[in-house]
Design an enzyme around this catalytic site. Sequence first.
Site, PDB file in Angstrom:
ATOM      1  N   SER A 162       2.169 -33.397  23.304  1.00 26.59           N
ATOM      2  CA  SER A 162       3.018 -34.459  22.715  1.00 26.59           C
ATOM      3  C   SER A 162       2.296 -35.471  22.695  1.00 26.59           C
ATOM      4  CB  SER A 162       4.475 -34.244  23.829  1.00 26.59           C
ATOM      5  OG  SER A 162       3.922 -34.381  25.206  1.00 26.59           O
ATOM      6  N   CYS A 172       5.941 -31.579  25.864  1.00 25.92           N
ATOM      7  CA  CYS A 172       5.241 -30.358  25.764  1.00 25.92           C
ATOM      8  C   CYS A 172       5.418 -29.611  27.073  1.00 25.92           C
ATOM      9  CB  CYS A 172       3.976 -30.105  25.233  1.00 25.92           C
ATOM     10  SG  CYS A 172       2.885 -31.119  26.087  1.00 25.92           S
ATOM     11  N   GLN A 173       4.399 -29.009  27.539  1.00 23.57           N
ATOM     12  CA  GLN A 173       4.169 -28.602  29.088  1.00 23.57           C
ATOM     13  C   GLN A 173       3.914 -29.327  29.988  1.00 23.57           C
ATOM     14  OE1 GLN A 173       5.471 -25.472  29.934  1.00 23.57           O
ATOM     15  NE2 GLN A 173       4.934 -25.779  32.045  1.00 23.57           N
ATOM     16  N   THR A 174       2.747 -30.087  29.649  1.00 24.76           N
ATOM     17  CA  THR A 174       2.282 -31.229  30.599  1.00 24.76           C
ATOM     18  C   THR A 174       1.853 -32.559  29.866  1.00 24.76           C
ATOM     19  OG1 THR A 174       0.087 -30.281  30.103  1.00 24.76           O
ATOM     20  CG2 THR A 174       1.131 -29.441  31.898  1.00 24.76           C
TER      21      THR A 174
END
Length: 274
Positions: free
Chosen positions: A236, A230-232
């Site tokens: 996820s 995902c982003q960080t």
Amino acid sequence: MNQLPLLLEPQQLAALLPLDKVLIIDQSKAETYAEHHVPGAIHLDFKRLQLGGAPTPGALPSLTQLSALFSELGLTPDTTVIAYDDEGGGWAGRLIWALDMIGHSRYAYLNGGIHAWLQDGLATESGINNPVASQYEVTGLQVGFSLSKEDIMARIGQPDFAVWDARSHAEYTGDKVISRRGGHIPGAVNYEWTLGMDKARGLRINNLDEFSALLTSMGLTADKEIATHCQTHHRSGYTYLVGKILGLNIKAYPGSWSEWGNSDETPVTTGEQP
């Protein structure tokens, strides 16, 4: 005690309580935990399992920090961890990934977390439970549960490799830009994490047979190595967990878009198509 199933329903857990050699770890917001939690659960601030610094804020902390944290929580090699949160499994899934990374394979996920527990009308506690500390040493991180930026760059386009992007559709297409560049990893398919939760059933994971069929239709199949991000590597955490439950060869990309989208050397695709 026999090994618990990876996906544990609230009614199953309630019938087993209290349990020996089990740590129930609640990663809800602190105020939610204090108000109501599964009996016996201890609280873990999810930030403590994140490195927090650029370029990979979603990576794990140091081995020393991990050893101190899991000792504080009271983990031992023969402890079973039951993970849950108040958001449908993102933080709990990330905790399970962290346990994989330190080589601890005894764990379960409470399906739907506190929302499903409350929906089923099960007993809760309030206040704070203090863990009994242990001496748990993390001696290294295991291979086989994560992929680096370089790993993914080397695998892009190979028929036995896939990327599951758990971010929003707008982040995937590049219409919403959080890092220096927007878009997605070439070939990645997008299924936003919260779409996999059944809001009518306390944020439990969607019907597993239907979920598996959907992922198969997207090319996320058991014969492929699948990177999820995902982003960080928070959102996820959920897709990593789902992948494990469904028997996929799922691996986390902890650098996620915070690393990929801020790098000058990574390829980026924008728009609807993988």
